[in-house]
Design an enzyme around this catalytic site. Structure first.
Site, PDB file in Angstrom:
ATOM      1  N   CYS A 137       0.802  -1.240   0.000  1.00  0.00           N
ATOM      2  CA  CYS A 137       0.000   0.000   0.000  1.00  0.00           C
ATOM      3  C   CYS A 137       0.831   1.285   0.000  1.00  0.00           C
ATOM      4  O   CYS A 137       0.392   2.305  -0.524  1.00  0.00           O
ATOM      5  CB  CYS A 137      -0.942  -0.024   1.190  1.00  0.00           C
ATOM      6  SG  CYS A 137      -0.112  -0.459   2.723  1.00  0.00           S
ATOM      7  N   HIS A 252      -2.621   6.693   4.061  1.00  0.00           N
ATOM      8  CA  HIS A 252      -1.196   6.720   4.391  1.00  0.00           C
ATOM      9  C   HIS A 252      -0.573   8.016   3.865  1.00  0.00           C
ATOM     10  O   HIS A 252      -0.972   8.530   2.810  1.00  0.00           O
ATOM     11  CB  HIS A 252      -0.459   5.565   3.697  1.00  0.00           C
ATOM     12  CG  HIS A 252      -0.755   4.201   4.261  1.00  0.00           C
ATOM     13  ND1 HIS A 252      -1.538   3.981   5.363  1.00  0.00           N
ATOM     14  CD2 HIS A 252      -0.322   2.976   3.849  1.00  0.00           C
ATOM     15  CE1 HIS A 252      -1.589   2.672   5.608  1.00  0.00           C
ATOM     16  NE2 HIS A 252      -0.861   2.045   4.699  1.00  0.00           N
TER      17      HIS A 252
END
Ligand code: A2P
Length: 347
Positions: A137, A252
């Site tokens: 990710c 993130h």
């Protein structure tokens, strides 16, 4: 109409359909009108029989242990590495093509590791393993920016710190952060839950994501190096990372220092990044002029800001990036792989 009688639309299975990535896959299938002829929702025996809705129709969740993959053309796996290691090869043996969201096959030479905006050519033919791996990710948004930088100036080294959200640990991670925050607000000196994240993530930052390796790096940090090299096709690329978990529910962030072989012109860098597909440059210094997990905007774009060429070393510059890890870092990348396969007729 995404549910289509057309013979060319695939029959698909979502393994891990009840999880954080599986739920996001369903949202994206609906939002993007991804065409399918049949859809099967698969999870553990715990969820078997539960009803979920896709495109306004209700489906019963099937248990993975008894699911017959010969009934589907394409299977998305997002139920964890051990599930993929056991079941993805079985699904391939039964005739399905697998898009795997876990770490299980990413470094397997017979398995392409694909970010469609970077290396879609890997999808021109069906892979030998029958599996296409979806990268880590934090790696996905990074390589989408490193590609044009490498091509234009050549990268000498990238030094990256990640600020990773609780959703990287699925529904359980998000629930624990919420509960630990509530418990800590009520009793700041009491014990807050610390199972998914140890020590507790509430009001904390943890410089440790995934398991510790003998090298002293974590597996997450190793993935970012190895996967970036494989996706970009630059075997000696020098990327070094500190991966940090932060008390953010989803999205993130990364701070990246990138040193190039040549002097970098900031205006050209901004133009280059802004020209990348599905990238938004936030090029203002005022508060609100940089992306944050809460305010970045379009969750299907990589957001980049704080673009600073170092006055003392104009070969190097800093970037700050924010991207939705459940979408860009997982489900959206997987759907874009499936869309690219459909376009190419390689499904
Ligand atoms: P279940 O909901 O039945 O446990 P998350 O990423 O949010 O933690 O979700 C993980 C997903 O993987 C869920 O859909 C979960 O199903 C599924 N899963 C976990 N373990 C297994 C397993 N052994 N077999 C099949 N599915 C699993």
């Amino acid at each position: 109409m995404p549910l289509t009688p057309s013979d060319t639309a695939p029959r698909i299975a979502l393994v891990g359909a009840t999880g954080a990535v599986g739920t996001t896959l369903i949202e994206l299938i609906e939002e993007r009108g991804f065409p399918y002829r049949e859809i099967h929702l698969v999870a553990s025996a715990r969820s078997a029989g539960r009803e979920l809705t896709v495109d306004g129709r209700s489906y019963r969740v099937a248990a993975l242990d008894t699911f017959d993959f010969s009934t589907v053309d394409l299977a998305f796996f997002s139920a964890g590495g051990s599930v993929s290691r056991k079941w993805a090869p079985a699904a391939v043996a039964q005739g399905a093509l697998v898009i795997d969201n876990t770490n299980a096959f990413r470094m397997d030479p017979a398995t392409p590791l694909v970010v469609p905006q970077v290396n879609a050519h890997e999808l021109d033919r069906r892979p030998d393993s029958g599996i296409i791996a979806n990268p880590n990710c934090s790696t996905i948004p990074l390589v989408r920016l490193l590609r044009p930088i490498e091509d234009r100036w050549g990268i000498r080294q990238a030094v990256v710190s990640t600020y990773q959200a609780a959703s990287g640990r699925g529904h359980a991670g998000m629930a624990e952060l919420r509960e630990a925050t509530r418990v800590t607000l009520e009793n700041p000196t009491g014990d807050a839950p610390a199972e998914e994240f140890t020590p507790t993530l509430a009001f904390n930052v943890i410089p440790f994501v995934d398991e510790l390796l003998e090298s002293g790096f974590t597996l997450e940090e190793q993935k970012m190096l190895q996967e970036s090299r494989k996706i970009l096709g630059v075997p000696h690329l020098d990327v070094t990372t500190t991966c940090v978990r932060v008390p953010v529910v989803n999205c993130h962030s990364e701070a990246a220092w990138i040193e190039c072989a040549d002097v970098v012109d900031r205006d050209e860098l901004v133009r280059l990044l802004a020209a990348q597909p599905e990238v938004t440059v936030h090029d203002r210094d005022a508060i609100g002029g940089f992306p944050t997990p809460r305010t970045a905007g379009d969750p299907d774009h990589v957001h980049v800001g704080r673009i600073r060429v170092a006055p003392h070393n104009p070969r190097g510059f800093w970037l700050w990036l924010v991207s939705d890890n459940l979408r860009i870092g997982a489900a959206l990348n997987a759907i874009q792989i499936a869309e690219a396969l459909t376009e190419r007729g390689t499904l």
